[in-house]
Structure formats: structure tokens, C-alpha cells
Design a protein around this motif. Structure first.
Motif, PDB file in Angstrom:
ATOM      1  N   ASP A 114      40.600  34.641  39.321  1.00 46.67           N
ATOM      2  CA  ASP A 114      40.671  35.233  40.655  1.00 46.67           C
ATOM      3  C   ASP A 114      40.100  36.644  40.636  1.00 46.67           C
ATOM      4  N   LEU A 116      40.340  39.933  42.883  1.00 42.27           N
ATOM      5  CA  LEU A 116      41.126  40.531  43.953  1.00 42.27           C
ATOM      6  C   LEU A 116      40.336  41.612  44.689  1.00 42.27           C
ATOM      7  N   TRP A 126      50.016  41.165  41.620  1.00 45.32           N
ATOM      8  CA  TRP A 126      49.467  39.809  41.687  1.00 45.32           C
ATOM      9  C   TRP A 126      50.314  38.835  40.877  1.00 45.32           C
ATOM     10  N   GLN A 132      48.776  33.889  46.860  1.00 46.10           N
ATOM     11  CA  GLN A 132      47.774  33.304  47.749  1.00 46.10           C
ATOM     12  C   GLN A 132      48.206  31.995  48.398  1.00 46.10           C
ATOM     13  N   CYS A 133      49.244  31.343  47.864  1.00 50.87           N
ATOM     14  CA  CYS A 133      49.570  29.997  48.322  1.00 50.87           C
ATOM     15  C   CYS A 133      50.947  29.932  48.974  1.00 50.87           C
ATOM     16  N   MET A 155      42.261  33.427  57.928  1.00 52.89           N
ATOM     17  CA  MET A 155      43.600  33.774  57.466  1.00 52.89           C
ATOM     18  C   MET A 155      44.670  33.306  58.455  1.00 52.89           C
ATOM     19  N   LEU A 224      50.342  38.443  51.122  1.00 56.15           N
ATOM     20  CA  LEU A 224      49.600  37.182  51.033  1.00 56.15           C
ATOM     21  C   LEU A 224      48.122  37.491  51.223  1.00 56.15           C
ATOM     22  N   LEU A 225      47.268  36.912  50.389  1.00 52.36           N
ATOM     23  CA  LEU A 225      45.837  37.165  50.489  1.00 52.36           C
ATOM     24  C   LEU A 225      45.057  35.959  49.980  1.00 52.36           C
ATOM     25  N   ALA A 226      43.751  35.985  50.211  1.00 52.44           N
ATOM     26  CA  ALA A 226      42.866  34.908  49.747  1.00 52.44           C
ATOM     27  C   ALA A 226      41.793  35.526  48.864  1.00 52.44           C
ATOM     28  N   PRO A 227      42.027  35.607  47.548  1.00 50.62           N
ATOM     29  CA  PRO A 227      41.028  36.211  46.663  1.00 50.62           C
ATOM     30  C   PRO A 227      39.808  35.314  46.512  1.00 50.62           C
TER      31      PRO A 227
END
Length: 312
Positions: A114, A116, A126, A132-133, A155, A224-227
Motif C-alpha cells: 500500500d 499512503l 495505518w 481501508q476496509c 469514497m 478511513l482511506l483508499a490508498p
């Protein structure tokens, strides 16, 4: 010349361990090479895995390794540097200690790394307070104030999933312009949008503190994020495997890659009908088993043809 094994499995995460178990149970001589580097290395507990919900990943790997002792599976603690060869003459992997492993087939299970967003403090969170999930970590953010890093419209799916879990959701645009359509979607989902740039993240108890460029702060239960991601190993390039737009290895329904004798399982690969891989232990286990099954089927087909039993 060194012994040639039936299969070389590269990677000791869930996909590689399952592939080795599947091959071992049908008495295929298998060497599993594990570098000790894992995508979920920073995760304290894995979730959404029946009978293993809440189990530390290291404990899961140790239990899986112990179960391989019963079979002809050799585990090497090393890093594969190169793989070369073909299905006709066999494949040779060179390890970082200078030794080699020869095998008739190769199962790749090396995963992804990943990448970031470049925000100070995020890497330290992290896998614990930053994830992320929603399926794997969403429940741990129940009823608290959740922040979502990134205001792109895609998102909204994560925000929608977390809407019934988190008590409050704030979307961090991080200084980027917010598309009007995305803003409308977030508003419909009762998520506030903060446009200020994120200066840094700090650990705050079990959660996170967001320090913004306008001087304000948000204490959150999690981030929460989407790397983005990249291949963790160079073997796709070394073996000239076909890649998908996602950057992952293209496989067929059985885990076969574009190169005969090479299979892939886990999140380094997926079928073309999917836009990206699923970062999930369960999916990795299933993909590892499928790749090993295809590997076994091809070995058996070759052996039957050699004794004139093909087609029976």
C-alpha cells in the motif's frame, strides 16, 4: 544439479500458505519461500474471517505453518530475488542468500504494497486507527466520530457503508477542490465535508487526532482511506506476465497467468472482470487454493500424457 520440486510457492501470507497446504495434501513436493514481509504486518487483529475473527495475523500464520509440517512442504525463510525459466525446462528461483530453488511450476502469492497519502503521522496509524476496509475494520469504529480521507466521489461507497456504523462522519478534502456532485452525495449521506488541508495525524488513545491547516482539530475514532498500491515483488516483470489496468497480474478463473506454468493467488492478481483485487483474507485463501488446484491439474495432465493416459 539440485532437486526439482513440483511447485515453488512464493509468499507466506494467507494465499501462499493455502496454496502450499493444498499442494502438500495431494503429495506434491512444494517449497514455500517466505520473506517475512506482509501487507497486514501493522494490523493487530484480522476480522471478518470465520473462526478467526479477532485473531492476530502472526498467530494465524504460525498456526497455518505448523499444519504444513505433516506434508512435503519445505519452508524457506528468505527473499526470492529472481525467477527465470519456463514450463518446459522448469523454473529456477534465486534467493537472497545465493541459493536456488528449482520447480516445475510457480505459484506467486507475493501480494501488494500500500502507498499512503503523504500526510505526516498517517503511516504510524495505518492498520490500527487508520484502515481501508469497512468489512474488516468498520465495526471497530462503531458509534464514534469517523473521518474519511479524500473527497472523491468514489469514497461515497465507504461513507455509505459506515453511515449505519459510525456515529458521525466527516470527509476530509485535504485542500483539494470538492466536485459539486460528490458534495451533494456526501450531504445526502449526512457526512460533513471539511476542505482545509490536513497538517498531520496524531494518535489519540485508540483513535486519531486530525490537525488541520486552519488551526482546528478533530478527535476521531478512526480514519478511513483508499490508498494506492503496487506489486510487492518484481516477478510479474521478470516473467513477462500480462497486467491489468489496476497494475495487478491478470489471471483466468483458475488462477493461471498469461505464462504457462505460472499461477497467482491473493491480492497481487485478479480476473479482468473485476476493477481491482479484494483485500481480504478469505479471498486470498480461496485464490491460493484455486491457483494450487490449477497447478496440480496441469502437472497431472502432463504426467498422464507422458504415460499415454491422456484423455482418459
Amino acid at each position: 544439479m539440485s532437486e526439482i520440486r513440483d511447485a515453488l510457492v512464493v509468499g507466506g501470507g494467507p494465499a501462499g500458505l493455502q496454496a502450499a497446504l493444498t499442494l502438500g495434501r495431494i503429495h506434491r513436493s512444494t517449497t514455500l519461500v517466505d520473506s517475512g514481509s506482509y501487507r497486514n504486518a501493522q494490523v493487530d487483529h484480522m476480522h471478518n474471517v470465520a473462526t478467526h475473527d479477532g485473531r492476530p495475523p502472526a498467530e494465524f500464520r504460525a498456526q497455518a505453518r505448523a499444519q504444513l509440517d505433516e506434508y512435503d512442504v519445505v519452508i524457506r525463510e528468505a527473499t526470492v530475488q529472481t525467477i527465470e525459466g519456463d514450463v518446459v525446462g522448469g523454473f529456477t528461483a534465486t534467493l537472497d542468500d545465493g541459493s536456488t530453488v528449482r520447480a516445475k511450476r510457480v505459484v506467486l502469492a507475493t501480494g501488494l504494497t500500500d502507498e499512503l497519502p503523504d500526510v505526516p503521522g498517517l503511516a504510524e496509524l495505518w492498520g490500527t486507527a487508520a484502515a481501508q476496509c469497512p468489512f474488516c475494520h468498520g465495526h471497530e469504529f462503531s458509534d464514534g466520530h469517523l473521518v474519511v480521507l479524500g473527497a472523491a466521489k468514489q469514497m461515497s461507497h465507504a461513507v455509505g457503508l459506515m453511515r449505519g456504523i459510525a456515529g458521525e462522519i466527516t470527509v476530509l478534502a485535504n485542500g483539494e477542490e470538492v466536485d459539486p456532485e460528490a458534495r451533494t452525495v456526501f450531504a445526502a449521506l449526512d457526512a460533513a465535508v471539511v476542505e482545509a488541508k490536513v497538517e498531520r495525524f496524531e494518535r489519540q488513545g485508540d483513535g486519531a487526532r486530525v490537525v488541520l491547516s486552519d488551526g482546528s482539530e478533530i478527535d476521531a475514532v478512526g480514519v478511513l482511506l483508499a490508498p494506492t498500491f503496487r506489486q510487492s515483488a518484481p516477478f510479474a516483470a521478470q516473467l513477462n506476465l500480462e497486467l491489468l489496468p489496476s497494475g495487478c497480474v491478470e489471471i483466468d478463473d483458475m488462477g493461471r497467468t498469461s505464462v504457462a506454468g505460472v499461477y497467482a493467488g491473493g491480492d497481487l492478481a485478479h480476473r479482468s472482470v473485476f476493477p481491482m483485487p479484494m483485500a481480504s483474507v478469505i479471498f486470498a485463501l480461496a485464490a491460493g487454493q484455486m491457483a494450487a488446484t490449477a497447478c496440480s491439474a496441469d502437472l497431472l495432465g502432463e504426467e498422464m500424457a507422458a504415460i499415454g493416459a491422456g484423455g482418459h
